[in-house]
Scaffold this active site. Sequence first.
Site, PDB file in Angstrom:
ATOM      1  N   SER A 112      29.092 -27.837  49.744  1.00 17.03           N
ATOM      2  CA  SER A 112      30.389 -28.394  50.657  1.00 17.03           C
ATOM      3  C   SER A 112      30.993 -29.160  49.674  1.00 17.03           C
ATOM      4  O   SER A 112      30.664 -29.886  48.746  1.00 17.03           O
ATOM      5  CB  SER A 112      29.417 -29.393  51.819  1.00 17.03           C
ATOM      6  OG  SER A 112      30.873 -30.028  52.427  1.00 17.03           O
ATOM      7  N   HIS A 169      24.722 -29.805  58.539  1.00 17.80           N
ATOM      8  CA  HIS A 169      25.997 -30.540  57.911  1.00 17.80           C
ATOM      9  C   HIS A 169      27.319 -30.447  58.480  1.00 17.80           C
ATOM     10  O   HIS A 169      28.108 -30.875  58.929  1.00 17.80           O
ATOM     11  CB  HIS A 169      26.109 -30.324  56.445  1.00 17.80           C
ATOM     12  CG  HIS A 169      27.716 -30.662  55.610  1.00 17.80           C
ATOM     13  ND1 HIS A 169      28.848 -29.906  55.882  1.00 17.80           N
ATOM     14  CD2 HIS A 169      27.821 -31.889  55.083  1.00 17.80           C
ATOM     15  CE1 HIS A 169      29.627 -30.557  55.125  1.00 17.80           C
ATOM     16  NE2 HIS A 169      29.112 -31.586  54.672  1.00 17.80           N
ATOM     17  N   ASN A 170      27.354 -28.845  58.808  1.00 13.45           N
ATOM     18  CA  ASN A 170      28.676 -28.471  59.257  1.00 13.45           C
ATOM     19  C   ASN A 170      28.839 -28.694  60.980  1.00 13.45           C
ATOM     20  O   ASN A 170      29.703 -29.021  61.421  1.00 13.45           O
ATOM     21  CB  ASN A 170      28.799 -26.914  58.973  1.00 13.45           C
ATOM     22  CG  ASN A 170      29.205 -26.649  57.813  1.00 13.45           C
ATOM     23  OD1 ASN A 170      29.032 -27.530  56.876  1.00 13.45           O
ATOM     24  ND2 ASN A 170      29.900 -25.373  57.577  1.00 13.45           N
ATOM     25  N   ALA A 215      37.153 -15.988  44.495  1.00 11.68           N
ATOM     26  CA  ALA A 215      38.172 -16.377  45.377  1.00 11.68           C
ATOM     27  C   ALA A 215      38.238 -17.950  44.822  1.00 11.68           C
ATOM     28  O   ALA A 215      37.511 -18.107  43.838  1.00 11.68           O
ATOM     29  CB  ALA A 215      37.550 -16.480  46.774  1.00 11.68           C
ATOM     30  N   LYS A 254      22.789 -27.039  55.178  1.00  9.90           N
ATOM     31  CA  LYS A 254      24.198 -27.079  55.349  1.00  9.90           C
ATOM     32  C   LYS A 254      24.868 -26.590  56.443  1.00  9.90           C
ATOM     33  O   LYS A 254      25.799 -27.166  57.135  1.00  9.90           O
ATOM     34  CB  LYS A 254      24.572 -26.142  54.151  1.00  9.90           C
ATOM     35  CG  LYS A 254      26.116 -25.458  54.324  1.00  9.90           C
ATOM     36  CD  LYS A 254      26.930 -26.740  53.723  1.00  9.90           C
ATOM     37  CE  LYS A 254      28.203 -26.387  53.346  1.00  9.90           C
ATOM     38  NZ  LYS A 254      29.096 -25.532  54.242  1.00  9.90           N
ATOM     39  N   GLU A 300      29.927 -32.253  60.862  1.00 11.31           N
ATOM     40  CA  GLU A 300      31.354 -32.009  60.697  1.00 11.31           C
ATOM     41  C   GLU A 300      32.140 -31.787  61.933  1.00 11.31           C
ATOM     42  O   GLU A 300      33.097 -32.522  62.315  1.00 11.31           O
ATOM     43  CB  GLU A 300      31.450 -31.035  59.617  1.00 11.31           C
ATOM     44  CG  GLU A 300      32.861 -30.977  59.121  1.00 11.31           C
ATOM     45  CD  GLU A 300      32.996 -29.665  58.130  1.00 11.31           C
ATOM     46  OE1 GLU A 300      33.960 -29.018  58.400  1.00 11.31           O
ATOM     47  OE2 GLU A 300      32.144 -29.671  57.213  1.00 11.31           O
TER      48      GLU A 300
END
Length: 475
Positions: free
Chosen positions: A130, A188-189, A13, A185, A192
Amino acid sequence: MKEKADIGVVGLAVMGENLILNMEGKGFTVACFNRTVDKVDAFVRGRGKGRNIIGCGSLKELAGSLSRPRKVLMMVKAGGAVDELIETIAPFLEPGDILIDGGNSHFSDTSRRCRDAREKGLMFVGAGISGGEEGALKGPSIMPGGDAEAWPHIRPILQSIAAKVDDDVPCCEWLGPDAAGHFVKMVHNGIEYGDMQLIAEAYHLMSRIPGMSHSRMSSIFAEWNGRELDSYLIEITSRILSFRDEESGKPLVDVILDTAGQKGTGKWTSQVGLELEVGIPQIAESVFARSLSAVKDERIAASRILVVNPPAFTWDESQFLAHLEKAVYAAKICSYAQGFQLLYAASREFGWNLRYSDIAQIWRNGCIIRARFLVDIREAFKQDPDLSNLLLAPYFSSVILDAQDPWRQTVKCAVDLGIPVPTIASALNYFDSYRCERLPANLIQAQRDFFGAHRYERTDRPRGETFHTNWTGKD
């Protein structure tokens, strides 16, 4: 081209392709494979043409093209696809080879995969990445954790492709054993989610100011981005608000349906907060806000039944915007404070020994929540590695106390106007709860003891000693 590749990537992808191009651009030879083999051919003949990239038609071929220890970066959808890929490629690997999961896997899955890989003689790394498609190509923030013996082998590659700050310092550092990287992570999100929601609330409030155009809002966010609120999300908000829809000529943001999607990482963060009994209400509120946005038809119906008539906006514009800027900054600090509190609790619970100053450093560039004040967060944890809450650090306590009155005035204005500000208000409630020496939880404990004999501690007895009262006087 080298006879053997330095690393292999499975999954083509856009993120996978961009990471490959990033690695190749830093001098590494990369082998690649995709379940749909046509994509391999298209990539090698297209974006990868003329580069040190080896296209492979099978996982066996991929494994055979790699130098030892083999390093395989998996860029596939989180969940069962990762397990399926591991089982399929494992027979072609040997003891000491390294599997790296670069997706948004749940940390509990990463813990299991670390154990399973160890039993096979393999090394497993969960690496949170990220920065989106652009970050993958130009330099993401990378959060690796897992089998520490893998780090010397993958460090040159990951740190070379990561974003840089200061004197070429990479936004990538080893975080710890087990699922430490993917947990960081996830948090982190979660932060966010909170950041995006509070910025959206500020936009919503601005939109109620008479005569406030989108170009004016765009310029305000640009001004904020030149001061303490300097961050990637504030920067792109300014750009979004100035963008026009080619078809209608209207600001594009106005023709976007107000239903926010989510992929689950914010929910995971909130769930872990509950499991570890860490108060992260602002992050949870941002998840709930997206859930409420999704029931668009219900909200339309409710708007016609639950009619209110809020007063007109009468505040002085410049004063209100100054208040709003401080409120957003204070709420932003609280969002990060909650995230780091969760990291602190997880580190103790799982024995990860996380280094919070390193995490702040990793987040300074390349990632979605990159912001100027991460330098201050890094320094706070350098000065006190065991700091339990950012609000207690001298810089942040000073800032948040200075913002206190403008913050309250902003929430009051929103309440008067009937505009929801769940994260800005939740952050204020978090601040007030955290600084409150005596909360009404004593009454809750009394209630629990009354109906369930759950017992309670007393203020005049040592901690840990519990009591029960016969509240009704009955046997």
